[in-house]
Design a protein around this motif. Structure first.
Motif, PDB file in Angstrom:
ATOM      1  N   VAL A  43       0.837  -1.204   0.000  1.00 45.88           N
ATOM      2  CA  VAL A  43       0.000   0.000   0.000  1.00 45.88           C
ATOM      3  C   VAL A  43       0.872   1.253   0.000  1.00 45.88           C
ATOM      4  O   VAL A  43       0.603   2.218  -0.718  1.00 45.88           O
ATOM      5  CB  VAL A  43      -0.953   0.001   1.218  1.00 45.88           C
ATOM      6  CG1 VAL A  43      -1.648   1.348   1.362  1.00 45.88           C
ATOM      7  CG2 VAL A  43      -1.986  -1.105   1.085  1.00 45.88           C
ATOM      8  N   GLU A  88       0.803   4.195  -2.788  1.00 42.81           N
ATOM      9  CA  GLU A  88       0.367   5.541  -2.426  1.00 42.81           C
ATOM     10  C   GLU A  88       1.421   6.588  -2.771  1.00 42.81           C
ATOM     11  O   GLU A  88       1.092   7.688  -3.218  1.00 42.81           O
ATOM     12  CB  GLU A  88       0.055   5.609  -0.924  1.00 42.81           C
ATOM     13  CG  GLU A  88      -1.251   4.960  -0.534  1.00 42.81           C
ATOM     14  CD  GLU A  88      -2.454   5.774  -0.967  1.00 42.81           C
ATOM     15  OE1 GLU A  88      -2.288   6.964  -1.296  1.00 42.81           O
ATOM     16  OE2 GLU A  88      -3.567   5.205  -0.998  1.00 42.81           O
ATOM     17  N   VAL A  91      -4.009   1.012   6.857  1.00 45.62           N
ATOM     18  CA  VAL A  91      -4.116   1.322   5.429  1.00 45.62           C
ATOM     19  C   VAL A  91      -4.629   2.746   5.235  1.00 45.62           C
ATOM     20  O   VAL A  91      -4.113   3.500   4.396  1.00 45.62           O
ATOM     21  CB  VAL A  91      -5.046   0.304   4.731  1.00 45.62           C
ATOM     22  CG1 VAL A  91      -5.424   0.791   3.334  1.00 45.62           C
ATOM     23  CG2 VAL A  91      -4.359  -1.055   4.642  1.00 45.62           C
TER      24      VAL A  91
END
Length: 464
Positions: A132, A136, A161
């Motif tokens: 993640v 991102e 998250v």
């Protein structure tokens, strides 16, 4: 007896190869069994969540080691190994992953690096959080310093998250979880980033709450640069909304009569109170400079550049404290442009005409009070008058035909005198100038249209 010993001596050499053959066969068979039991034992626990699994086999005895994430998982793994066909004995060297109290986790961003640290409850969760973070914030280093530990709060993965999604909005800073408490600190990358993070935190999973949100907004910056070479005024930075945006552009177009306004402004939240009341007078100051820069950063205003003449620099500095909201700090670094070369009367008249073809001296409606938007134009007119020190100049006031002739005549005289007074205040000798009012007697356009009447309301400079 002698014959017997002779027979035994002949038999022994034949036995040695048989013993060696038997030993090799036994060893190969044992190795095969151990490899088979090791493989079957590993397969038996492959679907059980474990970390650092270690399996060794000695004959039919299995030594099993692993870090388990629950007592049930550890016990289930032992039973699975014990149930492997052919296993005689299982030597248990398994243990539970340590429990973290409190259960902490964090993501910290530096300029070009993000570090995930603290605890993760499972290897799969640890891997997911790394993935993640890479998705991102692409193109920067992601460092994994997480340990595995028991004791994570319910919905930890969802909370982590969501917080990684916020780290992408920070220039630098840290987001962290301690049990079910969330803390944030640092500097937002862009204006509006702090507010966007606060809005996202409303979606934290049930049971989680924000203990502290110390994310700071970046400075709210507005900039204007006046370039005399490109003849441009470039506006950049931020404004709070489109209404203020339009007001600033309108003010700039009135104050800067010859420059092309280049609009690079963006709207964003976070403007300090009184923003527009600081920016508009600051643009007025900039309009009086030959070249200069304006920077408004939060409640700090910095203006630098060259005034067109000495008295203008002094006027600007004296007027700064009263022209801005009280809670704004104003710094001015104003020097004076080197004086331009003198010109004769003919060139002086042409210079006046060129300036007045681009803009008009403005007054408040029906009054002889000069509009502050004309300060830049007046300073350029004064600079021109300084270049022809031996010329006598008539300042002529004109009106449109609306209203009584006598009132128009008086208004035109007062307006011409107001301009003369402005020039004298700038240090020019009064005896070089005369103020004359012509009322509506010398129109240059039809008084039947709004545009024509606007052209007729004017100040002219006539070099004698």
């Amino acid at each position: 007896m002698r014959g017997l010993f002779r027979w035994s001596g002949k038999w022994w050499p034949g036995v040695v190869p048989l013993v060696l053959f038997w030993a090799v066969a036994a060893w190969n068979n044992t190795a095969s069994v151990e490899a088979d039991l090791g493989g079957k034992s590993a397969a038996a626990v492959k679907d059980i969540v474990l970390d650092k699994t270690r399996i060794s086999v000695d004959g039919r005895d299995v030594t099993f080691g692993a870090d388990a994430f629950s007592e049930d998982g550890r016990h289930g793994a032992l039973i699975a190994v014990e149930s492997v066909p052919g296993v005689r004995l299982v030597n248990d060297e398994s243990r539970l992953v340590p429990e973290a109290k409190p259960f902490v986790w964090s993501a910290q961003r530096e300029v070009a690096k993000i570090t995930l640290a603290g605890n993760a409850p499972l290897p799969s969760v640890r891997a997911k959080l790394m993935d993640v973070a890479r998705d991102e914030v692409k193109g920067i280093e992601i460092s994994d310093q997480m340990n595995l530990a028991r004791g994570a709060p319910v919905h930890f993965e969802d909370a982590a998250v969501l917080l990684i999604g916020q780290i992408s909005k920070l220039k630098d800073g840290k987001v962290a979880i301690s049990d079910s408490g969330v803390t944030l600190s640092g500097m937002a990358r862009e204006l509006g980033g702090r507010e966007a993070i606060a809005a996202a935190l409303k979606n934290l999973p049930q049971g989680f709450s924000v203990s502290a949100n110390d994310v700071r907004a970046p400075p709210y910056v507005f900039q204007a640069n006046k370039d005399p070479v490109a003849v441009t005024l470039t506006l950049s930075g931020y404004v709070p909304d489109e209404n203020v945006h339009a007001a600033i552009l309108g003010s700039a177009s009135r104050k800067f009569f010859s420059e092309k306004v280049v609009d690079n402004l963006k709207t964003s939240v976070g403007a300090p109170s009184g923003f527009v009341n600081a920016v508009i007078p600051a643009l007025g100051v900039l309009s009086r400079l030959s070249t200069g820069t304006l920077v408004v950063s939060d409640r700090e205003v910095k203006i630098s550049g060259d005034a067109l003449y000495e008295a203008a620099a002094a006027q600007i500095k004296a007027g700064l404290p009263k022209d801005f909201p009280r809670d704004f700090q104003v710094q001015a670094d104003i020097s004076v442009k080197p004086a331009s070369a003198p010109v004769d009367a003919t060139v002086c008249q042409q210079l006046f005409n060129d300036l007045l073809s681009k803009a008009k001296v403005r007054f408040l409606t029906g009054r002889a009070t000069i509009d502050s938007d004309s300060a830049g134009l007046l300073d350029h007119l004064i600079e021109t008058a300084l270049r022809c020190p031996n010329a006598n100049i008539e300042i002529a006031g004109h009106t449109d035909s609306d209203g009584e002739d006598a009132a128009n005549q008086a208004l035109s005289e007062r307006r011409a005198q107001a301009v003369l007074d402005y020039f004298v205040k700038a240090g020019l000798p009064a005896d070089r100038f005369t103020a004359t009012g012509y009322g509506s007697s010398q129109p240059i356009a039809s008084n039947d249209t709004d545009d024509g009447r606007a052209q007729n309301r004017r100040i002219e400079f006539l070099v004698r």
